[in-house]
Design a protein around this motif. Sequence first.
Motif, PDB file in Angstrom:
ATOM      1  N   ALA A  14       0.832  -1.203   0.000  1.00  0.00           N
ATOM      2  CA  ALA A  14       0.000   0.000   0.000  1.00  0.00           C
ATOM      3  C   ALA A  14       0.862   1.247   0.000  1.00  0.00           C
ATOM      4  O   ALA A  14       0.549   2.242  -0.680  1.00  0.00           O
ATOM      5  N   TYR A  15       1.954   1.202   0.725  1.00  0.00           N
ATOM      6  CA  TYR A  15       2.873   2.340   0.751  1.00  0.00           C
ATOM      7  C   TYR A  15       3.507   2.557  -0.618  1.00  0.00           C
ATOM      8  O   TYR A  15       3.574   3.693  -1.108  1.00  0.00           O
ATOM      9  N   ARG A  16       3.983   1.476  -1.248  1.00  0.00           N
ATOM     10  CA  ARG A  16       4.591   1.601  -2.584  1.00  0.00           C
ATOM     11  C   ARG A  16       3.595   2.168  -3.583  1.00  0.00           C
ATOM     12  O   ARG A  16       3.958   2.989  -4.435  1.00  0.00           O
ATOM     13  N   ASP A  17       2.351   1.721  -3.502  1.00  0.00           N
ATOM     14  CA  ASP A  17       1.324   2.240  -4.413  1.00  0.00           C
ATOM     15  C   ASP A  17       1.144   3.742  -4.226  1.00  0.00           C
ATOM     16  O   ASP A  17       0.948   4.476  -5.191  1.00  0.00           O
ATOM     17  N   ARG A  18       1.190   4.183  -2.986  1.00  0.00           N
ATOM     18  CA  ARG A  18       1.037   5.610  -2.725  1.00  0.00           C
ATOM     19  C   ARG A  18       2.254   6.398  -3.200  1.00  0.00           C
ATOM     20  O   ARG A  18       2.143   7.520  -3.681  1.00  0.00           O
ATOM     21  N   ALA A  19       3.438   5.810  -3.056  1.00  0.00           N
ATOM     22  CA  ALA A  19       4.667   6.505  -3.447  1.00  0.00           C
ATOM     23  C   ALA A  19       4.859   6.548  -4.954  1.00  0.00           C
ATOM     24  O   ALA A  19       5.505   7.470  -5.472  1.00  0.00           O
ATOM     25  N   GLU A  20       4.299   5.595  -5.675  1.00  0.00           N
ATOM     26  CA  GLU A  20       4.576   5.450  -7.101  1.00  0.00           C
ATOM     27  C   GLU A  20       4.323   6.729  -7.909  1.00  0.00           C
ATOM     28  O   GLU A  20       5.165   7.107  -8.745  1.00  0.00           O
ATOM     29  N   PRO A  21       3.205   7.440  -7.728  1.00  0.00           N
ATOM     30  CA  PRO A  21       3.011   8.663  -8.524  1.00  0.00           C
ATOM     31  C   PRO A  21       4.082   9.723  -8.261  1.00  0.00           C
ATOM     32  O   PRO A  21       4.341  10.564  -9.129  1.00  0.00           O
ATOM     33  N   PHE A  22       4.694   9.691  -7.098  1.00  0.00           N
ATOM     34  CA  PHE A  22       5.729  10.672  -6.772  1.00  0.00           C
ATOM     35  C   PHE A  22       7.057  10.351  -7.455  1.00  0.00           C
ATOM     36  O   PHE A  22       7.860  11.254  -7.717  1.00  0.00           O
ATOM     37  N   VAL A  23       7.319   9.074  -7.720  1.00  0.00           N
ATOM     38  CA  VAL A  23       8.641   8.666  -8.196  1.00  0.00           C
ATOM     39  C   VAL A  23       8.663   8.265  -9.666  1.00  0.00           C
ATOM     40  O   VAL A  23       9.732   8.245 -10.282  1.00  0.00           O
ATOM     41  N   PHE A  43      14.420  15.301  -5.324  1.00  0.00           N
ATOM     42  CA  PHE A  43      15.335  14.159  -5.392  1.00  0.00           C
ATOM     43  C   PHE A  43      16.783  14.628  -5.456  1.00  0.00           C
ATOM     44  O   PHE A  43      17.676  14.017  -4.855  1.00  0.00           O
ATOM     45  N   GLU A  44      17.031  15.701  -6.189  1.00  0.00           N
ATOM     46  CA  GLU A  44      18.403  16.170  -6.356  1.00  0.00           C
ATOM     47  C   GLU A  44      18.891  16.959  -5.152  1.00  0.00           C
ATOM     48  O   GLU A  44      20.015  16.765  -4.682  1.00  0.00           O
ATOM     49  N   TYR A  45      18.062  17.831  -4.636  1.00  0.00           N
ATOM     50  CA  TYR A  45      18.481  18.708  -3.539  1.00  0.00           C
ATOM     51  C   TYR A  45      18.635  17.934  -2.238  1.00  0.00           C
ATOM     52  O   TYR A  45      19.589  18.146  -1.490  1.00  0.00           O
ATOM     53  N   TYR A  46      17.703  17.029  -1.962  1.00  0.00           N
ATOM     54  CA  TYR A  46      17.739  16.296  -0.700  1.00  0.00           C
ATOM     55  C   TYR A  46      18.459  14.951  -0.812  1.00  0.00           C
ATOM     56  O   TYR A  46      18.721  14.307   0.210  1.00  0.00           O
ATOM     57  N   GLY A  47      18.772  14.507  -2.027  1.00  0.00           N
ATOM     58  CA  GLY A  47      19.584  13.306  -2.203  1.00  0.00           C
ATOM     59  C   GLY A  47      18.932  12.021  -1.755  1.00  0.00           C
ATOM     60  O   GLY A  47      19.619  11.087  -1.310  1.00  0.00           O
ATOM     61  N   TYR A  48      17.613  11.957  -1.843  1.00  0.00           N
ATOM     62  CA  TYR A  48      16.881  10.746  -1.451  1.00  0.00           C
ATOM     63  C   TYR A  48      16.279  10.164  -2.715  1.00  0.00           C
ATOM     64  O   TYR A  48      15.421  10.778  -3.350  1.00  0.00           O
ATOM     65  N   SER A  49      16.708   8.976  -3.089  1.00  0.00           N
ATOM     66  CA  SER A  49      16.362   8.410  -4.391  1.00  0.00           C
ATOM     67  C   SER A  49      14.926   7.896  -4.432  1.00  0.00           C
ATOM     68  O   SER A  49      14.312   7.624  -3.390  1.00  0.00           O
ATOM     69  N   PRO A  50      14.365   7.728  -5.646  1.00  0.00           N
ATOM     70  CA  PRO A  50      13.037   7.120  -5.767  1.00  0.00           C
ATOM     71  C   PRO A  50      12.964   5.742  -5.109  1.00  0.00           C
ATOM     72  O   PRO A  50      11.947   5.400  -4.502  1.00  0.00           O
TER      73      PRO A  50
END
Length: 291
Positions: A14-23, A43-50
């Motif tokens: 459920a979490y991955r499904d929610r994150a998918e539109p963001f990544v 993604f670039e400024y905070y350095g946290y990958s999809p």
Amino acid sequence: MILDEADWRQRAAAYRDRAEPFVAGRRERRSRGEKHPVDDFLFEYYGYSPARLSRWHPGVGVLLTGDVSEYAALGSYRTVTLDDGRTAVGADTGRLAGRRDGLEWIRGLLAATAGRTARLDCFGLHEWAMVYRQTPEEVRHAAWPLRLGSAGTDAVVEAHQLRCSHVDAYRFFTPDAAPRNTMAPSRATQQALEQPGCLHANMDLYKWAMKLAPYGDSDLLLDCFALARDVRELDMRAAPYDLAALGYPPVRIETVDGKAEYVRLQRAHAERASDLRTRLQADYDRVLAAA
């Protein structure tokens, strides 16, 4: 709390499904070698990958059972044996001891910011100050034209009082723009200056949620990402760039009507951020208690 495999896999999916539109857009653009000044920024400024944003974590105090190999392989998890002989994994709280000072500093920043009245009079001029008196080749987002041209952009800066209170926005001011600011924010003064109306302070809630992974609330992380994404959109709509071709009509902060629109949207983001900041403080308290 102990979660069996069926339960935690359902939560993770459920979490991955929610994150998918963001990544999804970020992955697709990278495969084509394209860049986007709004959607790629977080993604670039905070350095946290999809990939990292898409991974659900159960949080501190929760153990997972069943086939937990994907979590056991992560360095931030530990494996334990339950009383009934089953193997389980959970976030390794032993790793928190060396991070306590940093986590407490962030908790203090959140509390200090929450205790102040929001200021809504900066009008997003930090982005203008970042290109003040630069040549076209020096401009950060040179692929996109300045709405008013270089001279017009400089004139807007010179016609306003710069009131940026955020160290990580101020540090990108051009050398000519920095002395025009009413203050000189630094890391040492961040807790004293940060205020809840600031777009960058509210975007940074995502960063502070990131700092809690894998111990914090994953759903809260996505809530903070969603706000940060909306804040970045306003940030760039109010910036001197012309992004209309990307579907972002400008907020013309150089006009009276544009200022009013900016303040209205800024206030709405600050109200959303207030709730997230409260939840983050509680999450930091929970993690620090387990450290």
